[in-house]
Design a protein around this motif. Sequence first.
Motif, PDB file in Angstrom:
ATOM      1  N   LEU A   1      -4.120 -51.958 -97.592  1.00  0.00           N
ATOM      2  CA  LEU A   1      -3.613 -51.726 -96.249  1.00  0.00           C
ATOM      3  C   LEU A   1      -2.785 -52.948 -95.882  1.00  0.00           C
ATOM      4  CD1 LEU A   1      -6.966 -50.422 -94.692  1.00  0.00           C
ATOM      5  CD2 LEU A   1      -5.200 -49.113 -95.878  1.00  0.00           C
ATOM      6  N   LEU A   2      -1.476 -52.776 -95.787  1.00  0.00           N
ATOM      7  CA  LEU A   2      -0.558 -53.901 -95.719  1.00  0.00           C
ATOM      8  C   LEU A   2      -0.083 -54.170 -94.295  1.00  0.00           C
ATOM      9  CD1 LEU A   2       1.593 -53.101 -98.883  1.00  0.00           C
ATOM     10  CD2 LEU A   2      -0.376 -54.639 -98.704  1.00  0.00           C
ATOM     11  N   GLU A   3      -0.413 -55.348 -93.807  1.00  0.00           N
ATOM     12  CA  GLU A   3       0.038 -55.759 -92.472  1.00  0.00           C
ATOM     13  C   GLU A   3       1.443 -56.377 -92.572  1.00  0.00           C
ATOM     14  OE1 GLU A   3      -3.715 -57.298 -90.037  1.00  0.00           O
ATOM     15  OE2 GLU A   3      -3.444 -58.376 -91.919  1.00  0.00           O
ATOM     16  N   PRO A   4       2.388 -55.932 -91.763  1.00  0.00           N
ATOM     17  CA  PRO A   4       3.717 -56.555 -91.780  1.00  0.00           C
ATOM     18  C   PRO A   4       3.708 -57.957 -91.205  1.00  0.00           C
ATOM     19  CG  PRO A   4       3.582 -54.875 -90.066  1.00  0.00           C
ATOM     20  CD  PRO A   4       2.323 -54.763 -90.865  1.00  0.00           C
ATOM     21  N   VAL A   5       2.710 -58.253 -90.369  1.00  0.00           N
ATOM     22  CA  VAL A   5       2.550 -59.587 -89.795  1.00  0.00           C
ATOM     23  C   VAL A   5       1.068 -59.768 -89.486  1.00  0.00           C
ATOM     24  CG1 VAL A   5       2.969 -58.775 -87.429  1.00  0.00           C
ATOM     25  CG2 VAL A   5       3.373 -61.171 -87.994  1.00  0.00           C
ATOM     26  N   GLY A   6       0.565 -60.993 -89.609  1.00  0.00           N
ATOM     27  CA  GLY A   6      -0.840 -61.248 -89.341  1.00  0.00           C
ATOM     28  C   GLY A   6      -1.142 -61.153 -87.856  1.00  0.00           C
ATOM     29  N   LYS A   7      -2.173 -60.385 -87.508  1.00  0.00           N
ATOM     30  CA  LYS A   7      -2.599 -60.239 -86.114  1.00  0.00           C
ATOM     31  C   LYS A   7      -4.077 -60.566 -85.948  1.00  0.00           C
ATOM     32  CE  LYS A   7       1.133 -58.912 -83.944  1.00  0.00           C
ATOM     33  NZ  LYS A   7       1.636 -59.610 -82.738  1.00  0.00           N
ATOM     34  N   ASN A   8      -4.634 -61.382 -86.828  1.00  0.00           N
ATOM     35  CA  ASN A   8      -6.037 -61.767 -86.834  1.00  0.00           C
ATOM     36  C   ASN A   8      -6.899 -60.596 -87.329  1.00  0.00           C
ATOM     37  OD1 ASN A   8      -8.414 -63.357 -86.404  1.00  0.00           O
ATOM     38  ND2 ASN A   8      -7.353 -64.435 -84.762  1.00  0.00           N
ATOM     39  N   THR A   9      -8.217 -60.769 -87.276  1.00  0.00           N
ATOM     40  CA  THR A   9      -9.104 -59.865 -88.013  1.00  0.00           C
ATOM     41  C   THR A   9      -9.425 -58.554 -87.292  1.00  0.00           C
ATOM     42  OG1 THR A   9     -10.989 -61.127 -87.159  1.00  0.00           O
ATOM     43  CG2 THR A   9     -10.172 -61.699 -89.361  1.00  0.00           C
ATOM     44  N   ALA A  10      -9.325 -58.502 -85.963  1.00  0.00           N
ATOM     45  CA  ALA A  10      -9.674 -57.251 -85.263  1.00  0.00           C
ATOM     46  C   ALA A  10      -8.717 -56.113 -85.615  1.00  0.00           C
ATOM     47  CB  ALA A  10      -9.727 -57.481 -83.753  1.00  0.00           C
ATOM     48  N   PRO A  11      -7.400 -56.292 -85.535  1.00  0.00           N
ATOM     49  CA  PRO A  11      -6.504 -55.221 -85.985  1.00  0.00           C
ATOM     50  C   PRO A  11      -6.660 -54.911 -87.476  1.00  0.00           C
ATOM     51  CG  PRO A  11      -5.325 -56.733 -84.553  1.00  0.00           C
ATOM     52  CD  PRO A  11      -6.642 -57.373 -84.868  1.00  0.00           C
ATOM     53  N   ALA A  12      -6.942 -55.936 -88.287  1.00  0.00           N
ATOM     54  CA  ALA A  12      -7.119 -55.707 -89.727  1.00  0.00           C
ATOM     55  C   ALA A  12      -8.299 -54.775 -89.979  1.00  0.00           C
ATOM     56  CB  ALA A  12      -7.330 -57.038 -90.444  1.00  0.00           C
ATOM     57  N   LEU A  13      -9.427 -55.042 -89.347  1.00  0.00           N
ATOM     58  CA  LEU A  13     -10.597 -54.168 -89.503  1.00  0.00           C
ATOM     59  C   LEU A  13     -10.316 -52.786 -88.932  1.00  0.00           C
ATOM     60  CD1 LEU A  13     -13.469 -53.520 -90.270  1.00  0.00           C
ATOM     61  CD2 LEU A  13     -14.249 -54.727 -88.216  1.00  0.00           C
ATOM     62  N   THR A  14      -9.538 -52.709 -87.881  1.00  0.00           N
ATOM     63  CA  THR A  14      -9.210 -51.413 -87.285  1.00  0.00           C
ATOM     64  C   THR A  14      -8.431 -50.540 -88.269  1.00  0.00           C
ATOM     65  OG1 THR A  14      -9.135 -52.494 -85.118  1.00  0.00           O
ATOM     66  CG2 THR A  14      -8.196 -50.282 -85.271  1.00  0.00           C
ATOM     67  N   LEU A  15      -7.528 -51.132 -89.026  1.00  0.00           N
ATOM     68  CA  LEU A  15      -6.815 -50.367 -90.056  1.00  0.00           C
ATOM     69  C   LEU A  15      -7.796 -49.766 -91.057  1.00  0.00           C
ATOM     70  CD1 LEU A  15      -3.757 -52.681 -90.878  1.00  0.00           C
ATOM     71  CD2 LEU A  15      -3.753 -50.583 -89.503  1.00  0.00           C
TER      72      LEU A  15
END
Length: 499
Positions: free
Chosen positions: A96-110
């Motif tokens: 799951l590839l983030e175009p920009v780092g937004k910390n861990t909450a959005p990452a876990l949401t993906l």
Amino acid sequence: MTAMTEVTPVILCGGSGTRLWPLSRSAYPKQFLALSGNENGASLFQEAIARLNGIAGSDADTELQLGQTLVVTGEDHRFLVLDQLQDISGVQAILLLEPVGKNTAPALTLAALYSSEQKSDPILLITPADQTIKNTSAFNKALNNCIALVKADQSNQTIVVLGITPKSPETGYGYIQRAGAKGSHQEFAVERFVEKPNLEMAQRYLAEGIYLWNSGMFVMRASTWLAALREFRPDILLATEKAWQSRTQDQAEQTIFMRPDAETFHSIPGESIDYAVIEKCPHSNHFVLKMVELDAGWSDLGAWDAVWQVGKQDAQGNVVHGDVLLANTKNSLVHAGNRLVSAVGVENLIIVETADAILVADRNNSQEVKQIVAKLDGQQREEKNLHRKVARPWGWYDSVDEGERFKVKRIQVKPGASLSSQMHHHRAEHWIVVKGTAEITNGSQVITLTENQSTYIPRGQTHRLANPGNTPLEIIEVQSGCYLGEDDIVRFEDSYGRS
């Protein structure tokens, strides 16, 4: 017959590469380095993958069905992840590839959004990619207790955090205050989360014996995370859902890449799992936060001193890597990456040598390396971001020399791989094949070169380098021109989705 419990490993593989500079860089952060002192040479990321995927066979009393591993990482790191996954047998992953780092909450949401679409509600085993665990058996026992707690809650309101048994009054970690008696799965209720304390407060926490370090590892169902985020931070949930709905998907070497919409993703508020949800749970009527204690030789390797602590120390307390000679030296870490490094009559030092930078620091001040990284950033120096040797999806290049109007690179291309079809406005290039076979597109001409043969690429000429063989291709590239920056490139066709 006992119903299988579906569990999904989630590896949060972000990081800015600042705390272990110069070995770690923003383009090659610490999770991709082998730093735990284990003899297998695995990176921290590979160890995290193996650790979570090993849970299925670790407890005969728990029937676990292991889902595909979800790796949440940045677009720029996807091929580092892909390369390291290929060294782990039997593990399939979705990136799951983030175009920009937004910390861990959005990452876990993906990860939770992906899991919720798979017609199930798996238990997510969530870990950062940059930690080390020495006692795998103790880790498995603690993680199985976490899984049992979440499985037993039919209301899907339970979140479990792994708390680390503190060994010293650390000021670099958040703390968890436990409450009440230990439950049947070795769990405690959580009274509150505490911010990183000063030394006096950390000493008090250690003496009281009811505070543990926050590991950043969590166990919960996908639906629980989404429901908690809807209650506490609906702005993050809605924005991430919007980016996820417009996602694209492609594949490389049997690994699926999932890309949320880049423009929408940039608008997501950046926040950590802790701040967005976990710290609010003890005061909520809707979610139950539990903590299971983990005493398993854990470290997040947050500074060079921590790397020294987990390393294999000799009789004088030194940890060495590479070509190192020491005399009358104690309690130091010396890492030689490219040449002989020697130290005489020193104590409690960190010495790290790479091809383009050397760090010397007092071990007790190793957290302050970030000040050097900030200075590099302020001066816009490439040493903050890149090593001299740079990994690329097709292989790597090493900038071995440069001066006014010239640069020399050593380039290796993997079998069957190719660089993009490209052009440069400000430089010409001379290519000399030193190993393997090169297929070269030079304008309208396509030629094949072997060892000791060469060609010239004029400025403004469309060109491409490919390796049609079964062994690595190696060339020497000599660039000449008025500007030799990496941004002087126009790509016309690329196998790796770059523009």
